[in-house]
Design a protein around this motif. Structure first.
Motif, PDB file in Angstrom:
ATOM      1  N   VAL A   2       0.832  -1.213   0.000  1.00 26.59           N
ATOM      2  CA  VAL A   2       0.000   0.000   0.000  1.00 26.59           C
ATOM      3  C   VAL A   2       0.865   1.261   0.000  1.00 26.59           C
ATOM      4  N   LEU A   3       1.951   1.230   0.781  1.00 28.04           N
ATOM      5  CA  LEU A   3       2.811   2.414   0.876  1.00 28.04           C
ATOM      6  C   LEU A   3       3.386   2.793  -0.489  1.00 28.04           C
ATOM      7  N   ASP A   4       3.730   1.765  -1.294  1.00 27.99           N
ATOM      8  CA  ASP A   4       4.260   2.047  -2.636  1.00 27.99           C
ATOM      9  C   ASP A   4       3.213   2.733  -3.497  1.00 27.99           C
ATOM     10  N   VAL A   5       1.970   2.220  -3.384  1.00 24.43           N
ATOM     11  CA  VAL A   5       0.882   2.814  -4.169  1.00 24.43           C
ATOM     12  C   VAL A   5       0.698   4.274  -3.755  1.00 24.43           C
ATOM     13  N   LEU A   6       0.676   4.506  -2.431  1.00 21.26           N
ATOM     14  CA  LEU A   6       0.495   5.876  -1.937  1.00 21.26           C
ATOM     15  C   LEU A   6       1.610   6.774  -2.441  1.00 21.26           C
ATOM     16  N   ARG A   7       2.833   6.251  -2.416  1.00 23.96           N
ATOM     17  CA  ARG A   7       3.976   7.037  -2.844  1.00 23.96           C
ATOM     18  C   ARG A   7       3.805   7.477  -4.302  1.00 23.96           C
ATOM     19  N   ASP A   8       3.139   6.638  -5.097  1.00 23.17           N
ATOM     20  CA  ASP A   8       2.922   6.998  -6.502  1.00 23.17           C
ATOM     21  C   ASP A   8       1.803   8.009  -6.667  1.00 23.17           C
ATOM     22  N   VAL A   9       0.679   7.740  -6.029  1.00 23.55           N
ATOM     23  CA  VAL A   9      -0.525   8.529  -6.343  1.00 23.55           C
ATOM     24  C   VAL A   9      -0.641   9.811  -5.531  1.00 23.55           C
ATOM     25  N   LEU A  10      -0.116   9.800  -4.302  1.00 18.25           N
ATOM     26  CA  LEU A  10      -0.307  10.976  -3.453  1.00 18.25           C
ATOM     27  C   LEU A  10       0.315  12.246  -4.054  1.00 18.25           C
ATOM     28  N   PRO A  11       1.557  12.163  -4.585  1.00 20.92           N
ATOM     29  CA  PRO A  11       2.130  13.389  -5.176  1.00 20.92           C
ATOM     30  C   PRO A  11       1.283  13.962  -6.310  1.00 20.92           C
ATOM     31  N   ARG A  12       0.632  13.089  -7.070  1.00 20.01           N
ATOM     32  CA  ARG A  12      -0.185  13.585  -8.181  1.00 20.01           C
ATOM     33  C   ARG A  12      -1.352  14.412  -7.659  1.00 20.01           C
ATOM     34  N   THR A  13      -1.971  13.932  -6.583  1.00 23.93           N
ATOM     35  CA  THR A  13      -3.075  14.691  -5.998  1.00 23.93           C
ATOM     36  C   THR A  13      -2.568  15.969  -5.352  1.00 23.93           C
ATOM     37  N   LEU A  14      -1.440  15.845  -4.660  1.00 21.48           N
ATOM     38  CA  LEU A  14      -0.902  17.030  -4.004  1.00 21.48           C
ATOM     39  C   LEU A  14      -0.550  18.105  -5.031  1.00 21.48           C
ATOM     40  N   LEU A  15      -0.054  17.671  -6.193  1.00 31.53           N
ATOM     41  CA  LEU A  15       0.255  18.627  -7.258  1.00 31.53           C
ATOM     42  C   LEU A  15      -1.017  19.373  -7.668  1.00 31.53           C
ATOM     43  N   LEU A  16      -2.042  18.595  -7.989  1.00 32.19           N
ATOM     44  CA  LEU A  16      -3.310  19.176  -8.432  1.00 32.19           C
ATOM     45  C   LEU A  16      -3.898  20.073  -7.339  1.00 32.19           C
ATOM     46  N   MET A  17      -3.883  19.544  -6.107  1.00 35.89           N
ATOM     47  CA  MET A  17      -4.484  20.272  -4.990  1.00 35.89           C
ATOM     48  C   MET A  17      -3.749  21.554  -4.658  1.00 35.89           C
ATOM     49  N   SER A  18      -2.411  21.457  -4.617  1.00 35.86           N
ATOM     50  CA  SER A  18      -1.671  22.642  -4.192  1.00 35.86           C
ATOM     51  C   SER A  18      -1.793  23.741  -5.244  1.00 35.86           C
ATOM     52  N   LEU A  19      -1.781  23.342  -6.520  1.00 36.40           N
ATOM     53  CA  LEU A  19      -1.972  24.351  -7.565  1.00 36.40           C
ATOM     54  C   LEU A  19      -3.366  24.964  -7.454  1.00 36.40           C
ATOM     55  N   ALA A  20      -4.366  24.096  -7.291  1.00 36.59           N
ATOM     56  CA  ALA A  20      -5.743  24.584  -7.223  1.00 36.59           C
ATOM     57  C   ALA A  20      -5.943  25.464  -5.991  1.00 36.59           C
ATOM     58  N   LEU A  21      -5.363  25.029  -4.867  1.00 36.28           N
ATOM     59  CA  LEU A  21      -5.542  25.788  -3.633  1.00 36.28           C
ATOM     60  C   LEU A  21      -4.861  27.155  -3.742  1.00 36.28           C
ATOM     61  N   THR A  22      -3.648  27.162  -4.266  1.00 37.04           N
ATOM     62  CA  THR A  22      -2.926  28.432  -4.413  1.00 37.04           C
ATOM     63  C   THR A  22      -3.695  29.377  -5.324  1.00 37.04           C
ATOM     64  N   ALA A  23      -4.103  28.840  -6.478  1.00 42.41           N
ATOM     65  CA  ALA A  23      -4.832  29.695  -7.421  1.00 42.41           C
ATOM     66  C   ALA A  23      -6.141  30.179  -6.802  1.00 42.41           C
ATOM     67  N   SER A  24      -6.839  29.282  -6.100  1.00 42.18           N
ATOM     68  CA  SER A  24      -8.121  29.658  -5.491  1.00 42.18           C
ATOM     69  C   SER A  24      -7.944  30.754  -4.462  1.00 42.18           C
ATOM     70  N   VAL A  25      -6.925  30.592  -3.613  1.00 38.23           N
ATOM     71  CA  VAL A  25      -6.708  31.572  -2.546  1.00 38.23           C
ATOM     72  C   VAL A  25      -6.372  32.931  -3.141  1.00 38.23           C
TER      73      VAL A  25
END
Lengths: 325, 333
Positions: free
Chosen positions: A93-116
């Protein structure tokens, strides 16, 4: 007089951290139990395999044992950082998280920054011009964007920009030919894939922040200290800064609370745009009864929620001296 | 005689409301000379605060100035000069002390920053020089341990301390005129005396003129040399403070003076009741015809309802807006 609040402060921090830990544990436990109570197990969907073989697989993983027994075992593993094996991806599971979490964080952090940034700019502009045509138009726009469900907005964007106009890719993070592209084309390809999911998330976030900033700015704008600032001979810009500085307090709190809700938004947006991130993976894991991965996804979500509210606290203390003790 | 520091003539501010046009300030004229202290007295709603705000062109949104209004300060027409020049006057040559030190200070900025900001905006001094000046000014207004206090936020100070900060903010650049809008109203009685004493002391040292807006005749008696009494958007009586207290002419002024409790009165064996002025200030959307005070005036007769009295001079520095000046025999005793 100075030492006493400090001690109170540090004990409050410890209390908050313990509380956060409890919230994460409770969410994970609830997810663990609910997943196992749901019909089926990780191998139910494998109808190509004889039932007795599937039962054997289940027994090998211990899924036939009573839930409390499974729970204790799972908790013991978790305590040493072992999230177990993902039955769907057939990887830890940790390997899967390591792959997918950065992709969400990328999308989220960009969206959050732009939104704010966008939301604060729009809202602060509106807050000093309440009742004008510009303000009414923007309020209507943000109310519309705010009330539209994100999945509907996503589908609409795909229909318009991907299917009808064909300007942008409808799904995924990269094109199929990505591996064969030169570096510059790779960057463009990645950006093109980002546009639609990011737009969907940002529209939503911006409308939320704009509505918040507008009302806090409007309140601050009517405070007597704004008149004081003007009487001091400040420029209108300086006067607005005075108001904005106090109007920042509720928005900063909102920022922390938005943290997890953007993740929630990402679940829908990632599914619609087939963005292989945390949200997309969580949906997959639940549907496939991938117990370990689904529970891990809930843990990630709850960690984000509690750290968001901790962050809100820290930020609020930083911008509002009245709450900093 | 040199021209006065501040000269206000025919100041009129109106608001469009649901109930009609509210003529909140309706033809106010007066002057303030350099170094002079002038008091403006009246009940709430008489237009005194709006008059004060107009001097700095700080009229709340929706307020309309009549074209005939003039506010001349140090040779500049405050109502028509460009924003840029206006900002150079605000806080530097003409400053304002607001009534509520609680809400008139920004809650998220340190008090030192808020004082230093005035210096930074109007002079070329560096950040540290401005801060040093702010600390010195805070010490000057009687804030103990000013260097440490300057780094604190308004909520960490008491009401009296906050008002001292307001005063420091207004006086840090030693303006020629300070408008003090009810500077002591929000404070405890014991603190009030301290703040008045401080204002008096700084006035002597800086040599500034003070325009004191208050409803408290006691404050006026202590501070001002000349008094304007306002009622329903107009000046009804203007006089040197001694003659106003000794021989008030307008029935409204008489009423105000009679409504002040005095220790002499309290010690009398025949417990005379404190007098009040019957009725309330009419709404600014519907000033009565003729004399605006007639509904509450014990002397009013027919003429008062039809004929609006003008502000007439009765003595060199004493002006009154009342028909009793021409027909003193109408006064009921």
């Amino acid at each position: 007089m100075l030492s006493r609040p400090k001690r109170a402060h540090s004990s409050r921090v410890v209390a908050r951290l313990l509380q956060s830990l409890f919230v994460v544990w409770a969410a994970a436990t609830a997810a663990f139990v609910l997943m196992r109570l749901a019909p089926g197990d990780p191998y139910t969907t494998r109808i190509d395999v004889p039932a007795n073989e599937r039962a054997q697989w289940s027994a090998q993983r211990g899924f036939d044992q009573p839930i409390p027994v499974q729970y204790v075992k799972w908790l013991r593993n978790l305590a040493v950082g072992d999230f177990g094996q993902s039955s769907y991806f057939k990887r830890p599971v940790l390997d899967v998280l390591r792959d997918v979490l950065p992709r969400t964080l990328l999308l989220m952090s960009l969206a959050l920054t732009a939104s704010v940034l966008l939301g604060m700019a729009i809202g602060a502009w509106q807050g000093t011009r309440v009742g004008t045509t510009g303000d009414s138009l923007l309020s209507t726009g943000s109310l519309l964007a705010y009330s539209v469900p994100e999945f509907w907005l996503g589908i609409l964007l795909v229909q318009l920009f991907a299917q009808s106009l064909g300007w942008l890719p409808a799904s995924g993070m990269v094109s199929t030919e990505y591996e064969y592209l030169p570096l510059s084309a790779r960057i463009v390809d990645r950006l093109r894939h980002l546009v639609l999911p990011l737009t969907a998330l940002t529209l939503l976030g911006t409308s939320l922040f704009a509505r918040f900033q507008r009302s806090s700015m409007r309140d601050a704008w009517n405070e007597p200290f704004v008149q004081t600032a003007r009487a001091k001979g400040l420029t209108e810009r300086g006067v607005r800064w005075h108001a904005w500085r106090t109007a920042l307090v509720p928005v900063v709190t909102m920022f922390g609370l938005m943290f997890p809700s953007l993740l929630g938004g990402a679940v829908f947006v990632e599914s619609i745009f087939s963005w292989p991130g945390m949200g997309h993976t969580a949906v997959l894991a639940v549907n496939a009864r991938d117990y370990n991965l689904a529970v891990a996804a809930v843990i990630v979500g709850s960690v984000m929620t509690v750290s968001g509210s901790l962050l809100a606290d820290v930020l609020q203390r930083a911008v509002d001296p009245r709450t900093a003790a | 005689m040199t021209s006065p520091l501040l000269s206000v003539s025919d100041l009129r501010v109106s608001f469009q409301t649901d109930a009609g046009v509210a003529r909140a300030v309706d033809g106010v004229s007066f002057t303030v000379s350099a170094g002079e202290t002038v008091g403006i007295v009246g009940e709430s709603g008489c237009g005194k605060t709006l008059t004060a705000l107009s001097l700095l062109r700080l009229i709340p949104s929706g307020g309309k100035l009549a074209p005939s209004s003039r506010v001349e300060f140090e040779g500049a027409d405050m109502l028509s000069i460009p924003e840029r020049e206006l900002r150079a006057v605000r806080g530097r040559r003409m400053a304002m002390i607001f009534q509520e030190p609680m809400t008139a200070l920004n809650p998220v900025l340190t008090v030192g920053d808020q004082v230093a900001e005035v210096v930074r905006v109007h002079t070329k001094r560096s950040r540290s020089e401005a801060w040093a000046l702010a600390v010195a000014m805070l010490a000057r207004v009687g804030i103990p341990d000013a260097a440490a206090r300057a780094a604190q936020y308004p909520h960490e100070l008491s009401g009296g301390m906050r008002q001292r900060v307001m005063i420091a903010m207004a006086l840090v650049l030693e303006p020629a005129l300070v408008i003090a809008d009810e500077p002591t109203t929000a404070l405890d009685v014991t603190i009030q005396a301290q703040i008045l004493e401080l204002l008096r002391e700084l006035r002597e040292r800086i040599g500034m003129a003070v325009l004191l807006i208050t409803h408290d005749l006691g404050v006026v008696a202590e501070m001002a040399s000349r008094v304007l009494v306002m009622y329903a958007g107009e000046v009804v009586e203007e006089a040197p403070v001694e003659s106003l207290f000794a021989q008030p002419i307008h029935p409204y002024t008489e009423g105000l003076l009679a409504a002040v409790p005095s220790l002499a009165l309290a010690s009398q064996t025949t417990q005379e009741r404190l007098r009040t002025i019957p009725g309330t200030v009419p709404p600014p959307t519907a000033w009565p015809s003729g004399c605006r005070f007639r509904d509450r005036c014990e002397h009013a007769w027919e003429r008062c309802a039809t004929d609006a009295p003008a502000l007439v001079q009765v003595q060199p520095a004493h002006r009154v807006r009342c028909h009793l000046v021409q027909e003193p025999e109408r006064r009921r005793t």
